[in-house]
Design a protein around this motif. Structure first.
Motif, PDB file in Angstrom:
ATOM      1  N   UNK A   1       0.746  -1.137  -0.071  1.00  0.00           N
ATOM      2  CA  UNK A   1       0.188  -0.051   0.239  1.00  0.00           C
ATOM      3  C   UNK A   1       0.875   1.349  -0.104  1.00  0.00           C
ATOM      4  N   UNK A   2       2.042   1.233   0.934  1.00  0.00           N
ATOM      5  CA  UNK A   2       2.747   2.364   0.787  1.00  0.00           C
ATOM      6  C   UNK A   2       3.421   2.543  -0.394  1.00  0.00           C
ATOM      7  N   UNK A   3       3.950   1.432  -1.094  1.00  0.00           N
ATOM      8  CA  UNK A   3       4.635   1.722  -2.584  1.00  0.00           C
ATOM      9  C   UNK A   3       3.916   2.284  -3.380  1.00  0.00           C
ATOM     10  N   UNK A   4       2.558   1.564  -3.509  1.00  0.00           N
ATOM     11  CA  UNK A   4       1.591   2.399  -4.518  1.00  0.00           C
ATOM     12  C   UNK A   4       1.206   3.577  -4.353  1.00  0.00           C
ATOM     13  N   UNK A   5       1.145   3.744  -2.889  1.00  0.00           N
ATOM     14  CA  UNK A   5       0.836   5.475  -2.594  1.00  0.00           C
ATOM     15  C   UNK A   5       2.041   6.228  -3.294  1.00  0.00           C
ATOM     16  N   UNK A   6       3.268   5.813  -2.951  1.00  0.00           N
ATOM     17  CA  UNK A   6       4.313   6.529  -3.398  1.00  0.00           C
ATOM     18  C   UNK A   6       4.306   6.474  -5.209  1.00  0.00           C
ATOM     19  N   UNK A   7       3.958   5.543  -5.893  1.00  0.00           N
ATOM     20  CA  UNK A   7       4.068   5.661  -7.243  1.00  0.00           C
ATOM     21  C   UNK A   7       2.820   6.606  -7.812  1.00  0.00           C
ATOM     22  N   UNK A   8       1.743   6.574  -6.979  1.00  0.00           N
ATOM     23  CA  UNK A   8       0.635   7.598  -7.264  1.00  0.00           C
ATOM     24  C   UNK A   8       1.293   9.127  -6.924  1.00  0.00           C
TER      25      UNK A   8
ATOM     26  N   UNK B   1       4.058  10.162  -7.179  1.00  0.00           N
ATOM     27  CA  UNK B   1       5.153  10.601  -8.196  1.00  0.00           C
ATOM     28  C   UNK B   1       4.787  10.530  -9.434  1.00  0.00           C
ATOM     29  N   UNK B   2       3.621  10.162  -9.654  1.00  0.00           N
ATOM     30  CA  UNK B   2       3.076  10.034 -10.987  1.00  0.00           C
ATOM     31  C   UNK B   2       3.557   8.817 -11.831  1.00  0.00           C
ATOM     32  N   UNK B   3       3.880   7.845 -11.080  1.00  0.00           N
ATOM     33  CA  UNK B   3       4.562   6.484 -11.953  1.00  0.00           C
ATOM     34  C   UNK B   3       3.536   5.574 -11.974  1.00  0.00           C
TER      35      UNK B   3
ATOM     36  N   UNK C   1       3.232  -3.876 -11.359  1.00  0.00           N
ATOM     37  CA  UNK C   1       4.442  -4.209 -12.082  1.00  0.00           C
ATOM     38  C   UNK C   1       4.841  -2.729 -12.487  1.00  0.00           C
ATOM     39  N   UNK C   2       6.054  -2.278 -12.493  1.00  0.00           N
ATOM     40  CA  UNK C   2       6.492  -1.141 -12.694  1.00  0.00           C
ATOM     41  C   UNK C   2       7.650  -0.875 -13.679  1.00  0.00           C
ATOM     42  N   UNK C   3       7.659  -0.078 -14.412  1.00  0.00           N
ATOM     43  CA  UNK C   3       8.802   0.319 -15.615  1.00  0.00           C
ATOM     44  C   UNK C   3       9.987   1.008 -14.694  1.00  0.00           C
ATOM     45  N   UNK C   4      11.042   0.185 -14.525  1.00  0.00           N
ATOM     46  CA  UNK C   4      12.204   0.833 -13.767  1.00  0.00           C
ATOM     47  C   UNK C   4      12.642   2.197 -14.532  1.00  0.00           C
ATOM     48  N   UNK C   5      12.655   2.329 -15.715  1.00  0.00           N
ATOM     49  CA  UNK C   5      13.123   3.760 -16.104  1.00  0.00           C
ATOM     50  C   UNK C   5      12.364   4.843 -15.752  1.00  0.00           C
ATOM     51  N   UNK C   6      10.933   4.585 -15.960  1.00  0.00           N
ATOM     52  CA  UNK C   6      10.161   5.444 -15.400  1.00  0.00           C
ATOM     53  C   UNK C   6      10.002   5.939 -14.096  1.00  0.00           C
ATOM     54  N   UNK C   7      10.193   4.863 -13.098  1.00  0.00           N
ATOM     55  CA  UNK C   7      10.413   4.958 -11.705  1.00  0.00           C
ATOM     56  C   UNK C   7      11.579   5.777 -11.558  1.00  0.00           C
ATOM     57  N   UNK C   8      12.757   5.665 -11.923  1.00  0.00           N
ATOM     58  CA  UNK C   8      13.660   6.470 -11.846  1.00  0.00           C
ATOM     59  C   UNK C   8      13.700   7.827 -12.069  1.00  0.00           C
ATOM     60  N   UNK C   9      13.180   7.794 -13.365  1.00  0.00           N
ATOM     61  CA  UNK C   9      12.916   9.336 -13.673  1.00  0.00           C
ATOM     62  C   UNK C   9      12.006  10.116 -12.723  1.00  0.00           C
TER      63      UNK C   9
ATOM     64  N   UNK D   1       2.357  16.521 -12.568  1.00  0.00           N
ATOM     65  CA  UNK D   1       2.734  15.842 -13.938  1.00  0.00           C
ATOM     66  C   UNK D   1       3.498  16.716 -14.788  1.00  0.00           C
ATOM     67  N   UNK D   2       3.044  18.167 -14.627  1.00  0.00           N
ATOM     68  CA  UNK D   2       3.581  19.071 -15.337  1.00  0.00           C
ATOM     69  C   UNK D   2       5.156  19.541 -15.240  1.00  0.00           C
ATOM     70  N   UNK D   3       5.302  19.241 -13.955  1.00  0.00           N
ATOM     71  CA  UNK D   3       6.869  19.311 -13.564  1.00  0.00           C
ATOM     72  C   UNK D   3       7.782  18.277 -14.317  1.00  0.00           C
TER      73      UNK D   3
END
Length: 178
Positions: free
Chosen positions: A35-42, A44-46, A57-65, A102-104
């Motif tokens: 739940x914490x990881x999914x909240x983080x992804x939301x 940071x717009x990942x 599942x998460x794209x590692x490149x998108x996550x890094x950006x 997301x604009x940033x």
């Protein structure tokens, strides 16, 4: 004890999605639950890709950006989802933000990718041969495209700068002025 290998989904061409379990294992102590990881992804717009068993599942490149957008020099502090202070209460830092607009990310993506590439070079992490080959193919295609469009661009620029040549009045079909 042997660590379990992360599960991933590969679509070929270098596109690979890592399971959230991989990130939970590597961010232990930083993030405690799915739940914490999914909240983080939301925050940071990942985007997450969910499988049929509820596994994300998460794209590692998108996550890094997206993570780089948080940690850029000069950026504001960031509150992780569920962040608490020493007393176990929710932290409240008025100068910190809890999500990245997301604009940033869209407006700064070139800088973010450049900083990630510079970080790889500073950490002396090599670029895989497959990525180097893809970069070489891309630059070759771009060069070929520029060579094919260059004459058209030069012709258009010339047409704008030089007006069409016209003969003086009265001189037509080889007749001369007397």
């Amino acid at each position: 004890m042997k660590r379990p290998r992360p599960s991933y989904v590969s679509f070929g061409g270098g596109l690979r999605l890592l399971s959230e379990d991989y990130y939970l294992e590597n961010m232990k102590g930083f993030i405690r639950s799915r739940r914490g990881f999914r909240g983080l992804c939301r925050a940071i717009q990942c985007p997450l890709v969910f499988g049929d068993m509820g596994q994300a599942y998460v794209d590692p490149v998108t996550f890094q950006i997206c993570m780089k957008a948080i940690t850029r020099a000069g950026g504001r502090d960031f509150l992780m989802p569920g962040a608490k202070n020493k007393n176990g209460k929710r932290t409240n830092y008025p100068h910190a933000r809890a999500e990245i607009p997301m604009d940033e990310i869209r407006s700064n993506w070139r800088w973010l990718v450049g900083e990630l590439c510079a970080g790889r070079r500073l950490a002396k992490i090599g670029t895989p041969a497959q990525v180097k080959r893809a970069m070489l193919d891309l630059t070759t295609r771009l060069a070929e495209l520029s060579y094919s469009t260059l004459p058209t661009m030069v012709e258009e620029e010339y047409a704008k700068r030089v007006p069409e040549a016209r003969l003086p009045e009265g001189i037509e079909h080889g007749e001369e002025d007397n």
